[in-house]
Design a protein around this motif. Structure first.
Motif, PDB file in Angstrom:
ATOM      1  N   ARG A  91      64.434  12.642  69.123  1.00 53.75           N
ATOM      2  CA  ARG A  91      63.677  13.388  70.133  1.00 53.75           C
ATOM      3  C   ARG A  91      64.574  13.763  71.314  1.00 53.75           C
ATOM      4  O   ARG A  91      64.486  14.868  71.866  1.00 53.75           O
ATOM      5  CB  ARG A  91      62.498  12.547  70.611  1.00 53.75           C
ATOM      6  CG  ARG A  91      61.605  13.272  71.602  1.00 53.75           C
ATOM      7  CD  ARG A  91      60.315  12.507  71.878  1.00 53.75           C
ATOM      8  NE  ARG A  91      60.589  11.163  72.374  1.00 53.75           N
ATOM      9  CZ  ARG A  91      60.364  10.051  71.685  1.00 53.75           C
ATOM     10  NH1 ARG A  91      59.867  10.120  70.447  1.00 53.75           N
ATOM     11  NH2 ARG A  91      60.616   8.867  72.198  1.00 53.75           N
ATOM     12  N   GLY A  95      65.437  17.402  72.734  1.00 50.93           N
ATOM     13  CA  GLY A  95      65.146  17.703  74.128  1.00 50.93           C
ATOM     14  C   GLY A  95      66.333  18.304  74.857  1.00 50.93           C
ATOM     15  O   GLY A  95      66.196  19.292  75.598  1.00 50.93           O
ATOM     16  N   ASN A 119      59.527  23.743  79.192  1.00 45.42           N
ATOM     17  CA  ASN A 119      58.349  22.931  78.858  1.00 45.42           C
ATOM     18  C   ASN A 119      58.622  22.018  77.671  1.00 45.42           C
ATOM     19  O   ASN A 119      58.199  20.855  77.640  1.00 45.42           O
ATOM     20  CB  ASN A 119      57.158  23.844  78.553  1.00 45.42           C
ATOM     21  CG  ASN A 119      56.497  24.372  79.819  1.00 45.42           C
ATOM     22  OD1 ASN A 119      56.301  23.626  80.771  1.00 45.42           O
ATOM     23  ND2 ASN A 119      56.170  25.646  79.830  1.00 45.42           N
ATOM     24  N   LYS A 120      59.340  22.533  76.676  1.00 47.40           N
ATOM     25  CA  LYS A 120      59.680  21.718  75.518  1.00 47.40           C
ATOM     26  C   LYS A 120      60.607  20.582  75.900  1.00 47.40           C
ATOM     27  O   LYS A 120      60.421  19.424  75.468  1.00 47.40           O
ATOM     28  CB  LYS A 120      60.339  22.602  74.447  1.00 47.40           C
ATOM     29  CG  LYS A 120      60.689  21.856  73.171  1.00 47.40           C
ATOM     30  CD  LYS A 120      61.303  22.802  72.146  1.00 47.40           C
ATOM     31  CE  LYS A 120      61.665  22.044  70.871  1.00 47.40           C
ATOM     32  NZ  LYS A 120      62.273  22.948  69.848  1.00 47.40           N
ATOM     33  N   ARG A 122      60.869  19.217  78.828  1.00 46.15           N
ATOM     34  CA  ARG A 122      60.114  18.266  79.643  1.00 46.15           C
ATOM     35  C   ARG A 122      59.278  17.345  78.766  1.00 46.15           C
ATOM     36  O   ARG A 122      59.167  16.144  79.040  1.00 46.15           O
ATOM     37  CB  ARG A 122      59.211  19.052  80.604  1.00 46.15           C
ATOM     38  CG  ARG A 122      58.469  18.189  81.604  1.00 46.15           C
ATOM     39  CD  ARG A 122      57.528  19.035  82.444  1.00 46.15           C
ATOM     40  NE  ARG A 122      57.005  18.290  83.561  1.00 46.15           N
ATOM     41  CZ  ARG A 122      56.098  18.752  84.415  1.00 46.15           C
ATOM     42  NH1 ARG A 122      55.632  19.989  84.249  1.00 46.15           N
ATOM     43  NH2 ARG A 122      55.662  18.028  85.416  1.00 46.15           N
ATOM     44  N   ARG A 123      58.683  17.891  77.703  1.00 48.07           N
ATOM     45  CA  ARG A 123      57.849  17.084  76.805  1.00 48.07           C
ATOM     46  C   ARG A 123      58.680  16.106  75.984  1.00 48.07           C
ATOM     47  O   ARG A 123      58.271  14.960  75.770  1.00 48.07           O
ATOM     48  CB  ARG A 123      57.070  18.021  75.869  1.00 48.07           C
ATOM     49  CG  ARG A 123      56.081  17.303  74.957  1.00 48.07           C
ATOM     50  CD  ARG A 123      55.351  18.244  74.043  1.00 48.07           C
ATOM     51  NE  ARG A 123      56.238  18.833  73.031  1.00 48.07           N
ATOM     52  CZ  ARG A 123      56.692  20.084  73.074  1.00 48.07           C
ATOM     53  NH1 ARG A 123      56.367  20.891  74.071  1.00 48.07           N
ATOM     54  NH2 ARG A 123      57.488  20.550  72.129  1.00 48.07           N
ATOM     55  N   GLN A 126      61.080  13.538  78.761  1.00 47.08           N
ATOM     56  CA  GLN A 126      60.345  12.680  79.684  1.00 47.08           C
ATOM     57  C   GLN A 126      61.216  12.268  80.881  1.00 47.08           C
ATOM     58  O   GLN A 126      61.169  11.124  81.347  1.00 47.08           O
ATOM     59  CB  GLN A 126      59.824  11.427  78.948  1.00 47.08           C
ATOM     60  CG  GLN A 126      58.851  11.712  77.816  1.00 47.08           C
ATOM     61  CD  GLN A 126      57.558  12.338  78.322  1.00 47.08           C
ATOM     62  OE1 GLN A 126      57.028  11.948  79.358  1.00 47.08           O
ATOM     63  NE2 GLN A 126      57.058  13.321  77.573  1.00 47.08           N
TER      64      GLN A 126
END
Length: 521
Positions: A91, A95, A119-120, A122-123, A126
Motif C-alpha cells: 500500500r 501511495g 486523494n489516492k 492521501r487514502r 495516511q
C-alpha cells in the motif's frame, strides 16, 4: 570481515561433524536398530542418514506451519505480522507512486489529474503532513478553492504543519484581496517562523499598504537580524519608512514628532530627496536655516533635484531675484556639470532678467539632452530677448514633443509617478521609485517642477492675438492684474515678487507642458 571468518569456521565444523558421523556409521556395520513397541527396525548406514534428514525436514515443516498459524491468528486479531507488513509495504508503494504522479500532474498544470492522485495518495499513505499540501495545491489548480480551504484548516490542527496551513490561507486571502485577514495571518506566520524571508516580504508589504510604519520598521529590523537583508539596503528602506511615518504624523498636526522622524529618515539615507526636503523644511520652521542648508547641500551633492532647490528657496522667500541668484551659488557650485544645476542656474538668471547668462548656463543641454524643461527655458529666454513669436512658438512646439526629463519611475513596472511615494501605485512594490529618465514607452505626466507654463504671444499682433490682448486689457479694466508666469514657476525662483527685476509679461495663451491646456488671462 569477522563475520565472514565465523561463517567459514562454522562451515568447516559442520563438514567435519558430518564426516565423523559417516565414519562412525560405516564402522558400526550393522547400522542402527530401532524398537517401537513390539516392532524392531534395523537401518543400514545409508538408510539411517536418509531417516535423519527426513526427520529434520518434518520438524522444520511442523515449525513453519505452527508459525503460519500463529501469524494468521495475530493478523485476524489486528497485530502486526509479516502479512500485515507485506500489505502495508504494498500500500505504501502504491501511495508514493500516486504522490509522485500527482506532483508531476501538478507541475504539468493538470489540476484534475493532480487532485485525483492526491486523494489516492492521501487514502493509501495516511500521512496528511505529506499529502495535504499536494491536495490543497491540486484543489486550487482545479478551481476547488473550498476544498483547498478545508485542507489548509486541517493542517492547522498539527503543530508540525501549522505554518504550512497559515501560509496557504495567507496566499488565498491575498488572491481574494482580503488584505485585513492576510495581515493577521502574516503576523501569525511571522511569529511561528521569524526568519522566513517570504513571510518577511509579505508582512512588510501589507504593513506598508496599511500605513503601519512602526510595525513595518520592526519587521524590517527582524529581516536584518535574520541576515536576509544587507545593512545598506536596510538603512535605505528604514529611511523610507521613517519618512512615510513623518508624513502621516505631520498630517495629524504633530509637527514636532514629524520633524524628528524626518530628521531620522534623512540621517539614515541622506540621498533620499523627499526625506531631505522634509527635514530641511522642518528646520526652516524651527528657525534653523543653517541646518536646513547643510542638509540640502549634502543631498544636492548626491542627487540634484528641483525639489531640493525649491526647499532651498524657502529659506529666504522674500529675497529679490538678484539676491537669490547670489545665495544659490553655494548650491550651484556643487555638481556644476549636472543638468539639474544648469537648468537651475538658467531659471535663476531668467528670473533676474539676465537672458544671455541664462542661455550660457544651459550650455550644451539643448543639443545633448533636449527635454521639455530645457526647451521651455529656451523659449522663455528668446521671449525675454525680444525674439519673434515664431521663434518662441517653434521652441514650444519642440518642447511639447520632447521627452519630459527625469521623473519618479517604478523600477519594477516602469510606471511614471508625478511625485515620490513609498509604494508604487500600479504594482504595489515597496521602495521601487527612482528619479531617472523613463523609457520612451513609459512616458507619463510630468511632475510639477517640469510643468513650466509660458504665456506666448505679442503685444503687436493681429487676428487672434489682438482678441487675446483685448481680453487682457478688459480684465485689467475690471481691476484684475494680469498674471506673470515664468519658466521657473513651481521651482526654486518662485516668490520673488513681480516688481523686482522680472522679465516682461508674456501675454497670450498658456501652453502647459504635458498637455494642450489653455486658459485665458
Amino acid at each position: 570481515m569477522l563475520w565472514s571468518l565465523i561463517k567459514i569456521l562454522l562451515f568447516i565444523a559442520i563438514v567435519a561433524g558430518l564426516a565423523l558421523g559417516a565414519g562412525w556409521l560405516m564402522e558400526a556395520g550393522t547400522g542402527i536398530r530401532l524398537t517401537i513397541g513390539s516392532t524392531e527396525y534395523t537401518l543400514g548406514p545409508l538408510q539411517a542418514v536418509i531417516a535423519a534428514l527426513l526427520l529434520v525436514l518434518l520438524i522444520w515443516i511442523v515449525l513453519k506451519l505452527t508459525g503460519l498459524l500463529i501469524a494468521v491468528l495475530k493478523f485476524l486479531n489486528g497485530d502486526e505480522t509479516a502479512i500485515s507488513r507485506y500489505l502495508d509495504r504494498n500500500r505504501e508503494r502504491k501511495g508514493y507512486q500516486a504522490l509522485a504522479d500527482g506532483m508531476l500532474a501538478l507541475a504539468s498544470g493538470e489540476g484534475r489529474t493532480a487532485l485525483l492522485k492526491a486523494n489516492k495518495a492521501r487514502r493509501l499513505l495516511q500521512k496528511p503532513e505529506i499529502t495535504n499540501l499536494l491536495l490543497a495545491q491540486a484543489a486550487e489548480m482545479a478551481g476547488d478553492r473550498q476544498k483547498a480551504l478545508e485542507v489548509y484548516k486541517d493542517l492547522l490542527k498539527d503543530e508540525k504543519t501549522r505554518f504550512v496551513g497559515i501560509r496557504g490561507l495567507l496566499k488565498q486571502k491575498l488572491d481574494e484581496g482580503d488584505t485585513d485577514t492576510a495581515l493577521l495571518l502574516a503576523r501569525k506566520a511571522f511569529a511561528l517562523k521569524p526568519r522566513q524571508q517570504e513571510i518577511h516580504d509579505t508582512l512588510l508589504k501589507l504593513q506598508a499598504e496599511k500605513g503601519d510604519w512602526s510595525g513595518a520598521r520592526e519587521t524590517l529590523a527582524a529581516k536584518l537580524k535574520a541576515g536576509a537583508l544587507p545593512r545598506d539596503v536596510y538603512k535605505r528602506r528604514d529611511a523610507v519608512l521613517a519618512l512615510s511615518q513623518a508624513r502621516d504624523i505631520l498630517a495629524e498636526g504633530k509637527s514636532i514628532e514629524a520633524r524628528e522622524e524626518a530628521i531620522e529618515a534623512n540621517r539614515l539615507s541622506p540621498d533620499l530627496v523627499p526625506a531631505a526636503v522634509l527635514a530641511a523644511r522642518s528646520y526652516i520652521e524651527a528657525g534653523k536655516p543653517r541646518l536646513a542648508t547643510r542638509i540640502l547641500k549634502k543631498a544636492w551633492s548626491v542627487n540634484p533635484h528641483s525639489d531640493l532647490a525649491a526647499a532651498f528657496a524657502e529659506i529666504r522667500p522674500d529675497e529679490t531675484p538678484e539676491e537669490r541668484l547670489k545665495r544659490f551659488r553655494t548650491l550651484t557650485r556643487i555638481n556644476p556639470d549636472h543638468p539639474e544645476t544648469k537648468m537651475l542656474l538658467a531659471e535663476l538668471n531668467l528670473a533676474a532678467g539676465k537672458y544671455p547668462e541664462a542661455r550660457a548656463a544651459l550650455g550644451d543641454l539643448p543639443e545633448k539632452e533636449p527635454n521639455a524643461r530645457v526647451l521651455t527655458l529656451l523659449a522663455a529666454i528668446e521671449r525675454g530677448q525680444g525674439s519673434d513669436d515664431a521663434v518662441v512658438r517653434a521652441w514650444l512646439a519642440k518642447a511639447l514633443a520632447a521627452p519630459r526629463g527625469p521623473q519618479w519611475v517604478c523600477e519594477k513596472c516602469q510606471t511614471v509617478h508625478s511625485e515620490w511615494a513609498p509604494i508604487c501605485a500600479n504594482c504595489g512594490s515597496f521602495d521601487t521609485l527612482s528619479w531617472r529618465q523613463p523609457d520612451e514607452t513609459a512616458q507619463g505626466l510630468p511632475g510639477a517642477a517640469e510643468m513650466l507654463p509660458l504665456l506666448v504671444g505679442s503685444e503687436e499682433t493681429t487676428g487672434e492675438s489682438e482678441e487675446t490682448t483685448a481680453e487682457t486689457e478688459e480684465a485689467g479694466s475690471d481691476g484684475t492684474e494680469a498674471e506673470t508666469i515664468h519658466p521657473d514657476e513651481g521651482g526654486a525662483t518662485q516668490g520673488a515678487g513681480a516688481d523686482k527685476g522680472e522679465p516682461p509679461v508674456l501675454e497670450g495663451e498658456v501652453v502647459a507642458l504635458g498637455g494642450a491646456q489653455q486658459k485665458e488671462k
